[in-house]
Design a protein around this motif. Sequence first.
Motif, short mmCIF file in Angstrom:
data_model
loop_
_atom_site.label_atom_id
_atom_site.label_comp_id
_atom_site.label_asym_id
_atom_site.label_seq_id
_atom_site.Cartn_x
_atom_site.Cartn_y
_atom_site.Cartn_z
N LEU A 8 -9.66 -2.85 5.81
CA LEU A 8 -10.71 -3.24 4.88
C LEU A 8 -10.25 -4.37 3.97
O LEU A 8 -10.97 -5.37 3.77
N LEU A 9 -9.05 -4.25 3.43
CA LEU A 9 -8.50 -5.29 2.57
C LEU A 9 -8.29 -6.59 3.34
O LEU A 9 -8.53 -7.68 2.81
N TYR A 21 -6.71 4.15 -3.95
CA TYR A 21 -7.65 4.35 -2.86
C TYR A 21 -7.50 5.76 -2.30
O TYR A 21 -6.47 6.41 -2.50
N GLU A 22 -8.51 6.22 -1.61
CA GLU A 22 -8.47 7.53 -0.98
C GLU A 22 -8.63 7.38 0.52
O GLU A 22 -9.31 6.47 1.00
N LEU A 74 0.86 -1.18 0.00
CA LEU A 74 0.00 0.00 0.00
C LEU A 74 0.90 1.23 0.00
O LEU A 74 1.57 1.53 1.00
N THR A 109 -4.57 5.10 5.10
CA THR A 109 -3.99 3.82 4.67
C THR A 109 -4.30 2.70 5.66
O THR A 109 -4.55 1.56 5.27
N GLU A 128 -6.91 2.37 7.52
CA GLU A 128 -8.29 1.94 7.32
C GLU A 128 -8.40 1.07 6.07
O GLU A 128 -9.13 0.07 6.06
N GLN A 129 -7.68 1.45 5.02
CA GLN A 129 -7.68 0.66 3.80
C GLN A 129 -7.08 -0.72 4.05
O GLN A 129 -7.59 -1.74 3.53
N GLU A 159 -2.37 5.23 -2.52
CA GLU A 159 -3.24 6.32 -2.07
C GLU A 159 -3.25 7.37 -3.18
O GLU A 159 -2.26 7.56 -3.87
N ASN A 211 1.48 4.59 0.58
CA ASN A 211 0.86 5.69 1.33
C ASN A 211 1.47 7.04 0.97
O ASN A 211 1.01 8.08 1.43
#
Length: 258
Positions: free
Chosen positions: A192-193, A182-183, A102, A186, A188-189, A124, A104
């Motif tokens: 979620l993932l 994604y917005e 990810l 990071t 939180e993303q 991001e 960021n």
Amino acid sequence: MGNQTVEFVKDGKAAALYFNRVDSLNAMDIQMIKELSEMLEEIAASDIKLLFITGRGRAFSAGGDLKTMLSSTSDEGYQPVMDNIKKMVLALYTMPAVTVSLLNGAAAGLGLSFALACDYVMAEKQAKTAMNFINIGLIPDGGGHFFLKNRLGEHAAKQMIWEGKAMTADEALQAGLIDAVYEGDTEEQLELLKRKMEARPLKAMIATKAIFRKQGLPLLIDTLNQEAEKQLEMRGTDDHREGVQAFLEKRLPQFSGN
């Protein structure tokens, strides 16, 4: 897993690995490269089946640490650095787990090569990517040639390497360099993932990964060896010396092609 430059958080069979050289935009010095390779080998030997990688602070990784490059000017100092980069990249590429990077923030040079060694690459929306070795008269390492060709094709990979320009997350997605944008936060993303991926048949996914990795591994090893050989040649050029001097003096380099 006690480390100074990398953080590790395990949650069941999932884990998150964080680059943590915040003051250096997570640039990879020799200590960080060693710690990453050792940690990745430990993870590979564990029961972890899902690994997320991201950076603390404002960047994913600004690439190889310039101070490390300047301190290993001799052949004797250079080879251990390249050996550890090879070990690090191979440990990530062959990881018996689904891996997700990810981005960021900025992911450049060696940091981008490392990110591309993962199965999924997400960025991001404000993050930027760059394979910017050319700006100091060098070539990509960390398997950069292998990963860029896999994702972009040979022609587009050459153009990206030769231009050395930064790409926005949306541009990287359109080019096929990354898999998703994604917005927002990071962390939180990542959570979620994690929930989504844990609901997938990870064992079957990892089996498919193993088949592709067995096919690609000889070529990646050959690429890493060639990169180490050619990079050593490039470090002795006038253009590399000029590129580093221009970087330190914060000016545009005047390359001669020598």
